[in-house]
Scaffold this active site. Sequence first.
Site, PDB file in Angstrom:
ATOM      1  N   SER A  36       0.853  -1.048   0.042  1.00  0.00           N
ATOM      2  CA  SER A  36      -0.010  -0.059   0.054  1.00  0.00           C
ATOM      3  C   SER A  36       0.821   1.253   0.173  1.00  0.00           C
ATOM      4  CB  SER A  36      -0.773   0.089   1.293  1.00  0.00           C
ATOM      5  OG  SER A  36      -1.713   1.339   1.145  1.00  0.00           O
ATOM      6  N   TYR A  69      -0.376  -0.501  10.598  1.00  0.00           N
ATOM      7  CA  TYR A  69      -0.722  -0.887   9.304  1.00  0.00           C
ATOM      8  C   TYR A  69       0.270  -0.213   8.359  1.00  0.00           C
ATOM      9  CZ  TYR A  69      -3.583  -1.540   4.826  1.00  0.00           C
ATOM     10  OH  TYR A  69      -3.756  -1.661   3.724  1.00  0.00           O
TER      11      TYR A  69
HETATM   12  N1  LIG Z   1      -9.062  -0.649  -0.202  1.00  0.00           N
HETATM   13  C1  LIG Z   1      -8.028  -0.200  -0.126  1.00  0.00           C
HETATM   14  O1  LIG Z   1      -8.281   1.106   0.070  1.00  0.00           O
HETATM   15  C2  LIG Z   1      -6.649  -0.556   0.082  1.00  0.00           C
HETATM   16  C3  LIG Z   1      -5.608   0.311  -0.396  1.00  0.00           C
HETATM   17  C4  LIG Z   1      -4.240  -0.073  -0.143  1.00  0.00           C
HETATM   18  C5  LIG Z   1      -4.078  -1.580   0.045  1.00  0.00           C
HETATM   19  N2  LIG Z   1      -5.264  -2.530   0.134  1.00  0.00           N
HETATM   20  C6  LIG Z   1      -5.029  -3.809   0.561  1.00  0.00           C
HETATM   21  O2  LIG Z   1      -5.545  -4.731  -0.327  1.00  0.00           O
HETATM   22  C7  LIG Z   1      -5.763  -5.912   0.155  1.00  0.00           C
HETATM   23  C8  LIG Z   1      -7.170  -6.364  -0.278  1.00  0.00           C
HETATM   24  O3  LIG Z   1      -8.056  -5.420   0.339  1.00  0.00           O
HETATM   25  P1  LIG Z   1      -9.600  -4.709  -0.091  1.00  0.00           P
HETATM   26  O4  LIG Z   1      -9.407  -3.319  -0.285  1.00  0.00           O
HETATM   27  O5  LIG Z   1      -9.868  -5.573  -1.367  1.00  0.00           O
HETATM   28  O6  LIG Z   1     -10.481  -5.416   1.228  1.00  0.00           O
HETATM   29  P2  LIG Z   1     -11.662  -6.188   1.148  1.00  0.00           P
HETATM   30  O7  LIG Z   1     -12.637  -5.855  -0.013  1.00  0.00           O
HETATM   31  O8  LIG Z   1     -12.129  -6.019   2.544  1.00  0.00           O
HETATM   32  O9  LIG Z   1     -11.520  -7.730   1.163  1.00  0.00           O
HETATM   33  C9  LIG Z   1     -10.451  -8.362   1.837  1.00  0.00           C
HETATM   34  C10 LIG Z   1     -10.407 -10.172   1.416  1.00  0.00           C
HETATM   35  O10 LIG Z   1      -9.526 -10.610   2.483  1.00  0.00           O
HETATM   36  C11 LIG Z   1     -10.157 -11.912   2.904  1.00  0.00           C
HETATM   37  N3  LIG Z   1      -9.515 -11.827   4.329  1.00  0.00           N
HETATM   38  C12 LIG Z   1      -9.552 -10.947   5.371  1.00  0.00           C
HETATM   39  N4  LIG Z   1      -9.070 -11.380   6.595  1.00  0.00           N
HETATM   40  C13 LIG Z   1      -8.777 -12.965   6.020  1.00  0.00           C
HETATM   41  C14 LIG Z   1      -8.168 -13.905   6.840  1.00  0.00           C
HETATM   42  N5  LIG Z   1      -7.767 -13.723   8.157  1.00  0.00           N
HETATM   43  N6  LIG Z   1      -7.845 -15.159   6.146  1.00  0.00           N
HETATM   44  C15 LIG Z   1      -8.292 -15.263   4.822  1.00  0.00           C
HETATM   45  N7  LIG Z   1      -8.869 -14.121   4.159  1.00  0.00           N
HETATM   46  C16 LIG Z   1      -8.992 -13.002   4.879  1.00  0.00           C
HETATM   47  C17 LIG Z   1     -11.610 -11.209   2.717  1.00  0.00           C
HETATM   48  O11 LIG Z   1     -12.427 -12.512   3.041  1.00  0.00           O
HETATM   49  P3  LIG Z   1     -13.172 -13.173   4.332  1.00  0.00           P
HETATM   50  O12 LIG Z   1     -13.302 -12.129   4.969  1.00  0.00           O
HETATM   51  O13 LIG Z   1     -14.159 -14.276   3.728  1.00  0.00           O
HETATM   52  O14 LIG Z   1     -11.814 -13.978   5.105  1.00  0.00           O
HETATM   53  C18 LIG Z   1     -11.721 -10.636   1.733  1.00  0.00           C
HETATM   54  O15 LIG Z   1     -11.568 -11.603   0.558  1.00  0.00           O
HETATM   55  C19 LIG Z   1      -5.445  -5.822   1.658  1.00  0.00           C
HETATM   56  O16 LIG Z   1      -4.176  -6.511   1.738  1.00  0.00           O
HETATM   57  C20 LIG Z   1      -5.406  -4.336   1.904  1.00  0.00           C
HETATM   58  O17 LIG Z   1      -4.609  -4.208   2.902  1.00  0.00           O
HETATM   59  C21 LIG Z   1      -6.498  -1.903   0.160  1.00  0.00           C
END
Ligand SMILES: NC(=O)c1ccc[n+]([C@@H]2O[C@H](COP(=O)([O-])OP(=O)(O)OC[C@H]3O[C@@H](n4cnc5c(N)ncnc54)[C@H](OP(=O)(O)O)[C@@H]3O)[C@@H](O)[C@H]2O)c1
Length: 268
Positions: free
Chosen positions: A141, A151
Amino acid sequence: MGTALITGGTSGIGAEFARQLAARGHDIVLVARDTARLDAMAAELRESGRDRQTAVEILVADLANPKDTDRVAARLGDRQHPIDVFVNNAGFRVSSRLSNPDVAEHDRALDVMVRAVLVLGGAAARGMRERGSGAIVNVASINGQLTLSGYSAIKAWVRVYSESLSNELRGSGVTVTALMPGWVRTEFHQRAGTTKGEAGRGGIPNFLWLEPELLVRDCLRDVDKGRVISIPTVRYKFLSWLVKHLPDATVRWVSRGISLSRSNEAES
Ligand SMILES: NC(=O)c1ccc[n+]([C@@H]2O[C@H](COP(=O)([O-])OP(=O)(O)OC[C@H]3O[C@@H](n4cnc5c(N)ncnc54)[C@H](OP(=O)(O)O)[C@@H]3O)[C@@H](O)[C@H]2O)c1
């Protein structure tokens, strides 16, 4: 095209990787905790293929649990069913303060976004190096360039880890890419309870929000070129460059301002 394994492949960025990799002709392995959502995503992917049906496998795993992580690592190491693209994506926002005596949330975050990333990245790297090809994407990120929280520290680790793994695998035919998203419209923000009013907007200016489709399309282009760092859009490339060149004290000052506005938002 081979098979792609995506952790957190049921929502947001991970689900978009699954869709775009399936559209490129990959079979898919999805990893997450929620079985109903895994089934629904698998059904969507199987139905989405025009010329061929995508084969989809699901692995129910909580990556905060080392035994579950080992099961996913074993799948990555399965020589009979090799994984050609691995997306180390599962994660969540950590809200707990660093001075909080209860470190349960930090523990979970370190297990999911550091330990599992290391264990699974290593398992993928060993198999791919043996075969002389493959691609690993670690979702870091832009937040990791700031000093906002635990984070930020975790995502800084993911970037440095990716660059180091890329060095280790140089010349092996395996590429490693750290994806550095900015703010992306996914469930991440709602899950963390950090947005108010219009979903996914919060106090962040509109021009900084990214759609997962664009982020993943750009990232896969960077993966094709073997790039080690993937930063989406010109505006985030510029912001990343700026933060890199600002004095550390200024970065801390900006980070304090963002943290303060977040805690005011949470209290109001
Ligand atoms: N959205 C942003 O603005 C942003 C910005 C920078 C980086 N990121 C990074 O992008 C990645 C994906 O985030 P996203 O924005 O797509 O979030 P999201 O829509 O909340 O999706 C998160 C995914 O991770 C899975 N997950 C969460 N905890 C888990 C665990 N303990 N074991 C296995 N699976 C798990 C969830 O499924 P379940 O709940 O079913 O397990 C879900 O499929 C993360 O690493 C986040 O830090 C996001």
